[in-house]
Design a protein around this motif. Structure first.
Motif, PDB file in Angstrom:
ATOM      1  N   HIS A 219       0.826  -1.219   0.000  1.00 58.88           N
ATOM      2  CA  HIS A 219       0.000   0.000   0.000  1.00 58.88           C
ATOM      3  C   HIS A 219       0.855   1.261   0.000  1.00 58.88           C
ATOM      4  O   HIS A 219       1.945   1.282   0.568  1.00 58.88           O
ATOM      5  CB  HIS A 219      -0.912   0.020   1.232  1.00 58.88           C
TER       6      HIS A 219
ATOM      7  N   ASP B 126      -4.276   3.504   2.480  1.00 62.44           N
ATOM      8  CA  ASP B 126      -3.975   3.674   3.907  1.00 62.44           C
ATOM      9  C   ASP B 126      -2.535   3.354   4.277  1.00 62.44           C
ATOM     10  O   ASP B 126      -2.227   3.136   5.440  1.00 62.44           O
ATOM     11  CB  ASP B 126      -4.960   2.890   4.778  1.00 62.44           C
TER      12      ASP B 126
ATOM     13  N   HIS C 163      -6.200   0.019  -1.588  1.00 65.88           N
ATOM     14  CA  HIS C 163      -7.613  -0.316  -1.389  1.00 65.88           C
ATOM     15  C   HIS C 163      -8.490   0.461  -2.375  1.00 65.88           C
ATOM     16  O   HIS C 163      -8.510   1.703  -2.350  1.00 65.88           O
ATOM     17  CB  HIS C 163      -8.066   0.046   0.026  1.00 65.88           C
TER      18      HIS C 163
ATOM     19  N   THR D  81      -8.304   3.061   8.796  1.00 64.43           N
ATOM     20  CA  THR D  81      -6.935   3.318   9.253  1.00 64.43           C
ATOM     21  C   THR D  81      -6.726   4.809   9.530  1.00 64.43           C
ATOM     22  O   THR D  81      -6.036   5.170  10.487  1.00 64.43           O
ATOM     23  CB  THR D  81      -5.926   2.849   8.182  1.00 64.43           C
TER      24      THR D  81
ATOM     25  N   HIS E 262       2.175  -1.515   4.873  1.00 65.86           N
ATOM     26  CA  HIS E 262       1.482  -0.222   4.974  1.00 65.86           C
ATOM     27  C   HIS E 262       2.426   0.905   5.377  1.00 65.86           C
ATOM     28  O   HIS E 262       2.005   2.057   5.464  1.00 65.86           O
ATOM     29  CB  HIS E 262       0.352  -0.284   6.006  1.00 65.86           C
TER      30      HIS E 262
HETATM   31 MN    MN Z   1      -5.143  -1.401   4.790  1.00 64.30          MN
END
Ligand code: MN
Ligand code: AMP
Ligand code: MN
Ligand code: MN
Length: 277
Positions: A8, A13, A38, A133, A248
């Motif tokens: 990501h 997020d 996402h 998040t 992330h």
């Molecule tokens: Mn996520």
């Protein structure tokens, strides 16, 4: 491990820009990376020339939110054509659902005594996607909870006071959008779902029937037992195996970039038919 097919950026997020993510992945030894934000593909145009300059192979991806039997599942699409109109229309619909949900989450937080959460969460979002998040970061920074985990446990997680159910894509829609855009559909982090072994078999049956290609056997959130279990299920359901960290950012990493274990023997890698990288 040479491949990382689930990461990501700050367009969803994650906390890193595409450039920061790619540099860090390259330093960790990753050569083929999928960016899978996402419900959004916005980072890919920015990422493509950076990946080329770093000598990395960039796999265009997205992690699509799905509602299946009242549960949220995540389906990663790999090697998707990001110009595909039906795919983008689907992702736009999901981002609108995210915005609707965000207003409802903020209203519930207000009732729990947390003010201005919508604007607060939006400050942590740098792209078009508003995620729980971002609410969690706002709750941590505002001193309402100790850490991200507590934000989900005390407010944002299922059945907690600020939980709002969303109506995401159906499994068939998500896989259809991915296949229609020339990609492969992958069940993300299967060990994270609350499913009985019968429920998991029904999911894999249905996923296969609607055109699903693979499951994440290696995930940043999988332990060794999960890897063994999902390697066996992939084989049994004639699905390929994928590997992704679900990275992330440095402050919330399951695992550092480039540290994923190899696929267990007997797995058919989802990248097997992709040609040379
Ligand atoms: Mn996520
Ligand atoms: P959303 O798609 O907006 O509902 O948010 C789901 C995201 O929240 C996941 O993709 C994770 O990044 C994050 N998340 C879910 N549960 C937790 C948790 N317990 N602690 C930290 N992050 C979480
Ligand atoms: Mn996920
Ligand atoms: Mn993810």
């Amino acid at each position: 491990m040479y491949y990382d097919l689930h990461t990501h950026t700050c367009h969803s997020d994650g906390t890193l820009t595409a450039g920061e993510l790619l540099s860090r992945a390259q330093a960790g030894g990753v050569r083929v990376i999928a960016i899978t934000d996402h419900d959004c593909t916005d980072s890919l145009a920015e990422a493509a020339p950076i990946a080329a300059s770093l000598g990395m192979s960039l796999v265009p991806g997205a992690e699509i939110s799905v509602t299946w039997r009242a549960q949220t599942l995540h389906i990663v699409g790999l090697r998707i054509d990001t110009d595909n109109i039906a795919l983008q229309a689907g992702l736009t619909r999901l981002r609108q659902e995210r915005d609707r949900r965000a207003h409802a989450i903020a209203a519930k937080l207000e009732k729990s005594g947390v003010r201005d959460a919508l604007a607060g969460a939006a400050r942590y979002a740098s792209g078009a996607v508003l995620s729980r998040t971002h609410f969690a970061r706002f709750l941590v920074e505002g001193g309402h909870v100790r850490d991200m985990r507590a934000a989900f446990k005390e407010y944002l997680g299922a059945a907690r006071p600020a939980y709002v159910a969303a109506q995401w894509a159906s499994l068939e829609e998500a896989v259809g959008w991915i296949n229609g855009a020339g990609g492969q559909a992958v069940i993300a982090h299967p060990a994270r779902y609350r499913l009985s072994s019968g429920g998991m078999r029904r999911l894999l049956d249905e996923f296969k029937a609607v055109g699903g290609a693979a499951i994440e056997v290696i995930s940043g959130s999988h332990g060794p037992e999960d890897q063994t279990r999902f390697a066996a299920l992939a084989k049994r359901f004639d699905l390929a195996a994928s590997a992704g960290s679900d990275y992330h950012g440095p402050e919330q990493a399951w695992i550092e970039l480039g540290r994923l274990p190899s696929l267990p023997p007997g797995c058919v890698p989802v990248w097997e038919r992709w040609g040379a990288h």
